[in-house]
Each structure stands twice: as structure tokens, then as C-alpha cells.
Design a protein around this motif. Sequence first.
Motif, PDB file in Angstrom:
ATOM      1  N   LEU A   1       0.843  -1.060   0.278  1.00 14.14           N
ATOM      2  CA  LEU A   1       0.306  -0.140  -0.445  1.00 14.14           C
ATOM      3  C   LEU A   1       0.794   0.905  -0.438  1.00 14.14           C
ATOM      4  O   LEU A   1       2.054   1.176   0.600  1.00 14.14           O
ATOM      5  N   LEU A   2       0.333   2.347  -0.209  1.00  9.23           N
ATOM      6  CA  LEU A   2       1.213   3.456  -0.115  1.00  9.23           C
ATOM      7  C   LEU A   2      -0.005   4.485   0.651  1.00  9.23           C
ATOM      8  O   LEU A   2      -0.683   4.510   0.283  1.00  9.23           O
ATOM      9  N   MET A   3       1.624   5.090   1.270  1.00 12.36           N
ATOM     10  CA  MET A   3       0.964   6.425   1.791  1.00 12.36           C
ATOM     11  C   MET A   3       1.660   7.692   1.592  1.00 12.36           C
ATOM     12  O   MET A   3       2.309   7.652   0.071  1.00 12.36           O
ATOM     13  N   TYR A   4       0.355   8.277   1.590  1.00 12.66           N
ATOM     14  CA  TYR A   4       0.767  10.256   1.066  1.00 12.66           C
ATOM     15  C   TYR A   4       1.444  11.059   2.012  1.00 12.66           C
ATOM     16  O   TYR A   4       0.598  11.265   3.030  1.00 12.66           O
ATOM     17  N   GLN A   5       2.604  11.356   1.846  1.00 15.12           N
ATOM     18  CA  GLN A   5       3.012  13.063   2.660  1.00 15.12           C
ATOM     19  C   GLN A   5       3.088  13.972   2.497  1.00 15.12           C
ATOM     20  O   GLN A   5       3.399  14.755   1.511  1.00 15.12           O
ATOM     21  N   PRO A   6       2.178  14.949   2.977  1.00 12.17           N
ATOM     22  CA  PRO A   6       1.860  15.784   1.860  1.00 12.17           C
ATOM     23  C   PRO A   6       2.988  16.991   2.293  1.00 12.17           C
ATOM     24  O   PRO A   6       3.805  17.474   2.720  1.00 12.17           O
ATOM     25  N   GLN A   7       3.280  18.414   1.213  1.00 12.02           N
ATOM     26  CA  GLN A   7       4.345  18.945   0.559  1.00 12.02           C
ATOM     27  C   GLN A   7       3.420  20.205   0.638  1.00 12.02           C
ATOM     28  O   GLN A   7       3.312  20.536  -0.289  1.00 12.02           O
ATOM     29  N   LEU A   8       4.319  21.272   1.580  1.00 13.35           N
ATOM     30  CA  LEU A   8       3.859  22.535   1.722  1.00 13.35           C
ATOM     31  C   LEU A   8       4.673  23.281   1.115  1.00 13.35           C
ATOM     32  O   LEU A   8       5.755  23.104   1.377  1.00 13.35           O
ATOM     33  N   GLN A   9       3.815  24.438   0.097  1.00 15.23           N
ATOM     34  CA  GLN A   9       4.592  25.701  -0.397  1.00 15.23           C
ATOM     35  C   GLN A   9       4.728  26.644   0.690  1.00 15.23           C
ATOM     36  O   GLN A   9       3.475  27.070   1.315  1.00 15.23           O
ATOM     37  N   PHE A  10       5.681  27.404   1.456  1.00 15.08           N
ATOM     38  CA  PHE A  10       5.809  28.892   2.104  1.00 15.08           C
ATOM     39  C   PHE A  10       5.029  29.540   1.643  1.00 15.08           C
ATOM     40  O   PHE A  10       4.316  29.783   2.200  1.00 15.08           O
ATOM     41  N   GLU A  11       5.191  29.665   0.470  1.00 18.88           N
ATOM     42  CA  GLU A  11       4.987  31.058   0.259  1.00 18.88           C
ATOM     43  C   GLU A  11       3.284  31.195   0.141  1.00 18.88           C
ATOM     44  O   GLU A  11       2.847  32.337   1.176  1.00 18.88           O
ATOM     45  N   THR A  12       2.750  29.952   0.298  1.00 23.61           N
ATOM     46  CA  THR A  12       1.304  30.221  -0.287  1.00 23.61           C
ATOM     47  C   THR A  12       0.604  29.627   1.009  1.00 23.61           C
ATOM     48  O   THR A  12      -0.612  29.467   1.674  1.00 23.61           O
ATOM     49  N   GLY A  13       1.135  28.611   1.625  1.00 27.22           N
ATOM     50  CA  GLY A  13       0.678  27.834   2.153  1.00 27.22           C
ATOM     51  C   GLY A  13      -0.209  27.116   2.308  1.00 27.22           C
ATOM     52  O   GLY A  13      -0.532  25.259   2.918  1.00 27.22           O
ATOM     53  N   GLN A  14       0.227  25.713   0.376  1.00 28.81           N
ATOM     54  CA  GLN A  14      -1.028  25.371  -0.162  1.00 28.81           C
ATOM     55  C   GLN A  14       0.077  24.288  -0.585  1.00 28.81           C
ATOM     56  O   GLN A  14       0.896  24.155  -0.284  1.00 28.81           O
ATOM     57  N   ILE A  15      -1.189  22.864  -0.302  1.00 26.29           N
ATOM     58  CA  ILE A  15      -0.261  21.339  -1.196  1.00 26.29           C
ATOM     59  C   ILE A  15       0.212  21.813  -2.076  1.00 26.29           C
ATOM     60  O   ILE A  15      -0.709  21.929  -3.246  1.00 26.29           O
ATOM     61  N   THR A  16       1.283  21.634  -2.340  1.00 31.25           N
ATOM     62  CA  THR A  16       2.244  21.472  -3.760  1.00 31.25           C
ATOM     63  C   THR A  16       1.876  20.493  -4.338  1.00 31.25           C
ATOM     64  O   THR A  16       2.531  19.887  -5.426  1.00 31.25           O
ATOM     65  N   GLY A  17       2.295  19.156  -3.358  1.00 31.27           N
ATOM     66  CA  GLY A  17       2.407  17.415  -3.550  1.00 31.27           C
ATOM     67  C   GLY A  17       2.763  16.607  -2.484  1.00 31.27           C
ATOM     68  O   GLY A  17       1.884  17.436  -1.319  1.00 31.27           O
ATOM     69  N   VAL A  18       2.730  15.137  -3.050  1.00 28.49           N
ATOM     70  CA  VAL A  18       2.541  14.522  -1.930  1.00 28.49           C
ATOM     71  C   VAL A  18       3.937  13.237  -2.343  1.00 28.49           C
ATOM     72  O   VAL A  18       4.068  13.272  -3.699  1.00 28.49           O
ATOM     73  N   GLU A  19       4.315  12.667  -1.662  1.00 29.41           N
ATOM     74  CA  GLU A  19       4.897  11.552  -1.549  1.00 29.41           C
ATOM     75  C   GLU A  19       4.861  10.314  -1.229  1.00 29.41           C
ATOM     76  O   GLU A  19       4.371  10.175  -0.350  1.00 29.41           O
ATOM     77  N   ALA A  20       4.766   9.748  -2.444  1.00 31.28           N
ATOM     78  CA  ALA A  20       4.522   7.924  -2.284  1.00 31.28           C
ATOM     79  C   ALA A  20       5.687   7.023  -1.568  1.00 31.28           C
ATOM     80  O   ALA A  20       6.247   7.469  -2.082  1.00 31.28           O
ATOM     81  N   LEU A  21       4.494   6.645  -0.208  1.00 30.26           N
ATOM     82  CA  LEU A  21       5.410   5.634   0.427  1.00 30.26           C
ATOM     83  C   LEU A  21       5.138   4.856   0.292  1.00 30.26           C
ATOM     84  O   LEU A  21       4.356   4.618   0.804  1.00 30.26           O
TER      85      LEU A  21
END
Length: 279
Positions: free
Chosen positions: A40-60
Motif C-alpha cells: 500500500l502507499l501512504m502519502y505525505q503532503p508537501q507544503l509551499q511556504f509562500e502560499t501555505g498550499q499543498i503542492t505535492g505528496v510523496e508516495a511511500l
Amino acid sequence: AKESHRNQYEFFTPTMSVQASERHTIEQELRKAVERNELLLMYQPQLQFETGQITGVEALVRWLHPKRGLVSPTEFIPLAEETGIIIPLGEWVLRTACQQNKAWQDAGFAPMRVAVNLSAYQFKQANIVQVVADILHETGLHPAYLELEITESVAMQNAKQVIGTLEELKKLGIQVSIDDFGTGYSSLSYLRSFPIDRLKIDRSFVNDITSTQGETTIAASIIAMAQSLNLEVIAEGVETEVQFEFLKNKGCHEMQGYFFSKPLLKEDMTGRLASIQGV
Ligand code: C2E
Ligand code: CA
Ligand code: CA
Ligand code: CA
């Protein structure tokens, strides 16, 4: 059974001098894990400092073993690489991550990248570019929303060959990041010739950031270096507010780590996106 469950991670450690037959069993189980749907995959969010938005996730990836429970990738990826099982396993990860990201987009969430770890063994396969192209085609994910993470140690192996493969991958329109950056001591001039989008500061350097006045030069110099090369930079393993503020102030673009979120099951990731975006 209770004992073996508690020691689930030790089961795979090489220092235990696992018997050949036992190792063979694990290998057989891992080989079947893909078809038996035990990964199974878990997903860890990646946050952009400037906007505070989630711009990506890493699949683990994780292995939900019927007897041992959830097994960490650090316990089976090395075995998967030694035995070649990483090829079908890695394809499963790539396909599942692309499918899931497409599903989130189809559900109306703001498009974001999904980052997939590519092992050295996978990267060296002659058909790797075709495999990635086929999976993008099959899942319908726009290439710009797939990122492949290769480690700095892979990037440092055979520069000419690595650059060639990266150029082919970049032609597909995907993004590429250098994972665990800073651990391999590659130079600025060396990196200049690499067609990459992003450096990922290794957790060990983020971990060194203990106070805003502390010995924090490595993370800061990686950020400065990335900026001079016009590369994006993301920090992994961000756990504290001090680290978060330091990286933000130094101009780091994005962060990933427990301070914002642990890796999440896909349902929890969906819930997180829904609560933020109101979709
Ligand atoms: P990585 O690529 O460096 O992934 C980051 C690891 O750090 C993940 O461990 C993640 O859960 C953990 N982490 C994230 N934030 C924090 C934090 O704030 N603090 C701490 N202490 N840890 C944090 P995980 O999921 O156990 O993965 C371990 C490694 O296994 C990965 O390291 C990667 O090298 C490998 N791996 C995971 N999934 C895959 C995969 O699908 N394919 C391949 N080839 N390797 C994978
Ligand atoms: Ca990674
Ligand atoms: Ca990493
Ligand atoms: Ca790391």
C-alpha cells in the motif's frame, strides 16, 4: 506469534544473519506481495511556504504482511533491489501513485504533484523511460504532475549516462528531484549539467537546525546553492517550528515533515484535501 509481531522489523535485518531458507521464504513472500495486493502507499503532503498550499505528496510504500503487520520500506526495499523484485514492485508503486493522483484531480481537488521514489536499480533499466511513458499514458495523469525522486548517490554514478536518462525523462514532461541531497557532496558545477527541477535537503541537515542562531549553515547553503542554480528546494523531515521558520526565512520553497503532517493513508489524505479545499 506475539513475539514475532513485536519484532517485525528485526525479522529482515541483515545483522541477524538470517538463515538462507528463511531469507528464501521472505523473498518468495515479497515476490507474491504485489499480486496479492499486500502493498500500500501512504502519502505525505508537501507544503509551499509562500502560499501555505499543498503542492505535492510523496508516495511511500508499505508492505502489509498477513502475519507481521505493516513492514517499513527500509526493511524490504534493499531485498527487493538485490533480487530484482524492485522492478514489478516499483512499477506497481508508479502506477498506483499516478492513478491516485489522477483520481484526486478527477474528484475536483487542485492539481498537485505526486513524487515517486525511483531506486538505483530501476533507474538503470534500459526501458525505464518507456515504462514511465506507458504508465502516464495508461493512467491519463498529466506528466507535469509526476515527479521522480532519485537519490544524490544515483546521480553521482555515471554522470554521462545519468544525464542521458534524465534528459529522456524530462522530454516526457515530468519533474525530477534529487533526494537526500547534501549527503553525497556533489558540487555546484557538477549539478549544473543535470536536467533537474528540485533539490530535496536531506533530513539530517534539517535535524541540525535546533535554534535560529545555531549551526545551521549546511541547510542554508544548500538553499543558496539551489537558488543560484535556479532550482526549487524542498526540505524533508521538518519536525519543529524552529526548523520551519528557519527554512522559510532562508527562502526554502517547500517543506515536508511531521511538523505539517505524517504520511497518510489515501483516505486520510483525501479527507485532508477535502477539509482544506472544501471539495
Ligand atoms: P525517503 O525517500 O528519504 O523518504 C522519507 C522518509 O522519512 C519516509 O520514511 C518518511 O515517512 C520519513 N519522514 C517524513 N517526515 C519525517 C519527519 O518529520 N521526521 C522523521 N523522522 N521522518 C520523516 P519511510 O516511509 O519509512 O521510507 C523510508 C525510505 O524507504 C524512503 O526514504 C525511501 O528511500 C524508501 N522508499 C519508500 N517508498 C519507496 C518506494 O516506493 N520505492 C523505493 N525505491 N523506495 C522507497
Ligand atoms: Ca524520497
Ligand atoms: Ca529523502
Ligand atoms: Ca533522507
